[in-house]
Motif scaffolding. Structure first.
Motif, short mmCIF file in Angstrom:
data_model
loop_
_atom_site.label_atom_id
_atom_site.label_comp_id
_atom_site.label_asym_id
_atom_site.label_seq_id
_atom_site.Cartn_x
_atom_site.Cartn_y
_atom_site.Cartn_z
N GLY A 95 0.79 -1.23 0.00
CA GLY A 95 0.00 0.00 0.00
C GLY A 95 0.82 1.28 0.00
O GLY A 95 0.26 2.37 0.03
N LEU A 96 2.14 1.17 -0.06
CA LEU A 96 3.01 2.35 0.05
C LEU A 96 3.60 2.74 -1.29
O LEU A 96 4.00 1.88 -2.08
N THR A 97 3.64 4.05 -1.54
CA THR A 97 4.40 4.62 -2.64
C THR A 97 5.30 5.69 -2.04
O THR A 97 4.81 6.60 -1.35
N CYS A 98 6.62 5.57 -2.26
CA CYS A 98 7.52 6.54 -1.61
C CYS A 98 8.90 6.57 -2.26
O CYS A 98 9.27 5.66 -3.01
N ASN A 99 9.62 7.63 -1.94
CA ASN A 99 11.05 7.76 -2.21
C ASN A 99 11.73 8.13 -0.90
O ASN A 99 11.22 8.97 -0.14
N VAL A 100 12.88 7.52 -0.65
CA VAL A 100 13.71 7.87 0.50
C VAL A 100 15.08 8.24 -0.05
O VAL A 100 15.69 7.46 -0.80
N THR A 101 15.56 9.44 0.29
CA THR A 101 16.84 9.91 -0.23
C THR A 101 17.73 10.43 0.88
O THR A 101 17.27 10.75 1.98
N LEU A 102 19.01 10.51 0.57
CA LEU A 102 20.00 11.21 1.39
C LEU A 102 20.41 12.45 0.62
O LEU A 102 20.59 12.40 -0.61
N TYR A 103 20.57 13.56 1.32
CA TYR A 103 21.06 14.74 0.61
C TYR A 103 21.88 15.64 1.53
O TYR A 103 21.71 15.65 2.75
N THR A 104 22.81 16.35 0.91
CA THR A 104 23.61 17.37 1.58
C THR A 104 23.31 18.69 0.88
O THR A 104 22.46 18.76 -0.01
N SER A 105 24.06 19.72 1.24
CA SER A 105 23.87 21.02 0.59
C SER A 105 24.33 21.00 -0.86
O SER A 105 23.96 21.86 -1.65
#
Length: 128
Positions: free
Chosen positions: A44-54
């Motif tokens: 049931g999930l739709t998602c994105n998980v990211t890492l980010y810096t400046s």
């Protein structure tokens, strides 16, 4: 690290759920997230998980309509004295669901899993 957030039914929710700091002022480190698909609950999930810096953003862990499309982010460089944020953006297909993303934050002293790498468990529980 454990976090719980509420996600909307059909409406995208975005949140920064963790920040990882590089307290070494002399050298960068390298990090990525790895999803444990065997213990995660993504129906049931739709998602994105990211890492980010400046200055950089990883490719995402991606789940689409309950199917894991990508189970790891790309590595990003965390500059000396800098930090990286872990970001979730997504939604649930209906209300009353509990989903869980069990991940590892891989943190390495050299690029490409070289040098010393340590792994920190990160569990994100999502309620709709």
């Amino acid at each position: 690290v454990r976090a719980t957030i509420w996600v909307s039914n059909g409406n995208s929710t975005g949140i920064i759920f963790l920040s990882a700091s590089n307290n070494d002022s002399s050298k960068p480190y390298y990090a990525r997230l790895i999803l444990d698909s065997s213990t995660s609950t993504v129906s049931g999930l739709t998602c994105n998980v990211t890492l980010y810096t400046s200055t950089a953003t990883s490719t995402p862990i991606t789940v689409s309509s309950g199917q894991i499309v990508s189970s790891a982010t790309s590595f990003i460089q965390i500059p000396a004295g800098g930090s990286a944020n872990l970001s979730f953006t997504g939604y649930a297909s209906s209300t009353g669901l509990t989903m869980r993303l069990n991940m590892l934050l891989e943190y390495c002293s050299q690029p490409g899993e070289q040098g010393v790498c340590v792994y920190y468990p990160v569990s994100l529980t999502l309620n709709s």
